[in-house]
Write a protein that holds these residues in place. Structure first.
Motif, PDB file in Angstrom:
ATOM      1  N   ILE A 125       1.326  -2.855  -9.370  1.00 52.28           N
ATOM      2  CA  ILE A 125       1.224  -1.403  -8.593  1.00 52.28           C
ATOM      3  C   ILE A 125       1.851  -0.343  -9.401  1.00 52.28           C
ATOM      4  O   ILE A 125       1.384   0.490  -9.549  1.00 52.28           O
ATOM      5  CB  ILE A 125       2.116  -1.617  -7.321  1.00 52.28           C
TER       6      ILE A 125
ATOM      7  N   GLN B  20       0.808  -1.258  -0.125  1.00 54.99           N
ATOM      8  CA  GLN B  20       0.097   0.003   0.006  1.00 54.99           C
ATOM      9  C   GLN B  20       0.851   1.226   0.009  1.00 54.99           C
ATOM     10  O   GLN B  20       0.554   2.141  -0.631  1.00 54.99           O
ATOM     11  CB  GLN B  20      -0.838   0.051   1.256  1.00 54.99           C
ATOM     12  N   GLU B  21       1.926   1.262   0.789  1.00 56.22           N
ATOM     13  CA  GLU B  21       2.935   2.396   0.829  1.00 56.22           C
ATOM     14  C   GLU B  21       3.537   2.690  -0.283  1.00 56.22           C
ATOM     15  O   GLU B  21       3.420   3.882  -0.889  1.00 56.22           O
ATOM     16  CB  GLU B  21       3.829   2.184   1.947  1.00 56.22           C
TER      17      GLU B  21
ATOM     18  N   HIS C 171       2.724   1.907  -3.377  1.00 58.08           N
ATOM     19  CA  HIS C 171       1.537   2.207  -4.366  1.00 58.08           C
ATOM     20  C   HIS C 171       1.171   3.598  -4.021  1.00 58.08           C
ATOM     21  O   HIS C 171       1.147   4.408  -5.001  1.00 58.08           O
ATOM     22  CB  HIS C 171       0.232   1.399  -4.037  1.00 58.08           C
TER      23      HIS C 171
ATOM     24  N   ASP D 219      -6.941  -2.276  -5.644  1.00 52.84           N
ATOM     25  CA  ASP D 219      -7.091  -2.217  -4.045  1.00 52.84           C
ATOM     26  C   ASP D 219      -6.598  -3.142  -3.203  1.00 52.84           C
ATOM     27  O   ASP D 219      -5.916  -4.067  -3.666  1.00 52.84           O
ATOM     28  CB  ASP D 219      -8.757  -2.099  -3.956  1.00 52.84           C
ATOM     29  N   LEU D 220      -6.723  -2.970  -2.058  1.00 55.77           N
ATOM     30  CA  LEU D 220      -6.175  -3.914  -1.031  1.00 55.77           C
ATOM     31  C   LEU D 220      -6.645  -5.389  -1.405  1.00 55.77           C
ATOM     32  O   LEU D 220      -5.901  -6.391  -1.077  1.00 55.77           O
ATOM     33  CB  LEU D 220      -6.495  -3.469   0.398  1.00 55.77           C
TER      34      LEU D 220
END
Length: 196
Positions: A163, A90-91, A93, A184-185
């Motif tokens: 990503i 996530q970071e 991305h 998304d996650l």
């Protein structure tokens, strides 16, 4: 401030100015004179620090490596914890989705196709990130006692490619006009692999 500190500060100032010029005009349209003017230094002073534009671009690759270092450290410290690896994804991305990062990525890709030194500098950053993620994914699989369908190296490549391509499309989109659902996650979790 001593001479070494002033020198380091001047180099940082030049690199920041170069980045702004590269983002505004691209690598090829930016001249050394443009960079010197944006940095507020003489052209001679600029050449005292960097022999040419290629050296500045390679220095940007070094700066990128330093920016990615905390993310690689997060992976190294994840100890097979899936949530830590997902947090890294996530970071990463979020970092890649920054419009400036996306614009610079396009410039890097174009310049890398023409210049082997630039290609190697930025490929080294990608290689280190890929290796760190593959090792973290291996530890996740070991901790969860599962055998993923893809090897950790392939899994890492697929995750990073997903990503980066999503972030590039979104980072370069004007006014948020992007086709397709955002990465998304849930998708990252599926790409990461199911638990045992």
């Amino acid at each position: 401030m001593n001479r070494i500190d002033r020198n380091q500060q001047r180099i940082a100032q030049i690199l920041q100015a170069a980045l702004q010029c590269f983002l505004a005009k691209g690598f090829h349209q930016t001249s050394m004179r443009d960079i010197a003017q944006a940095a507020g230094v003489s052209l001679g002073n600029l050449y005292n620090h960097f022999p040419g534009k290629e050296a500045i671009i390679v220095a940007v690759a070094v700066a990128e490596s330093e920016e990615l270092a905390p993310l690689r450290q997060r992976l190294a410290a994840s100890d097979g914890d899936r949530t830590q690896v997902l947090a890294f994804l996530q970071e990463f991305h979020a970092l890649c989705r920054q419009p400036e990062w996306a614009m610079l990525a396009v410039e890097v890709l174009a310049e890398s196709a023409r210049n082997p030194a630039v290609a190697e500098a930025f490929a080294g950053n990608r290689r280190h990130l890929h290796q760190a993620l593959a090792e973290a994914l291996q530890r996740v699989a070991q901790r969860e006692r599962r055998r993923p369908a893809l090897t950790p190296a392939v899994q890492s490549q697929v995750l990073l490619d997903a990503i980066e391509s999503d972030a590039l499309r979104r980072g370069l989109a004007k006014g948020g006009d992007v086709d397709g659902a955002p990465l998304d996650l849930g998708l990252l979790t599926r790409l990461l692999g199911a638990r045992a």
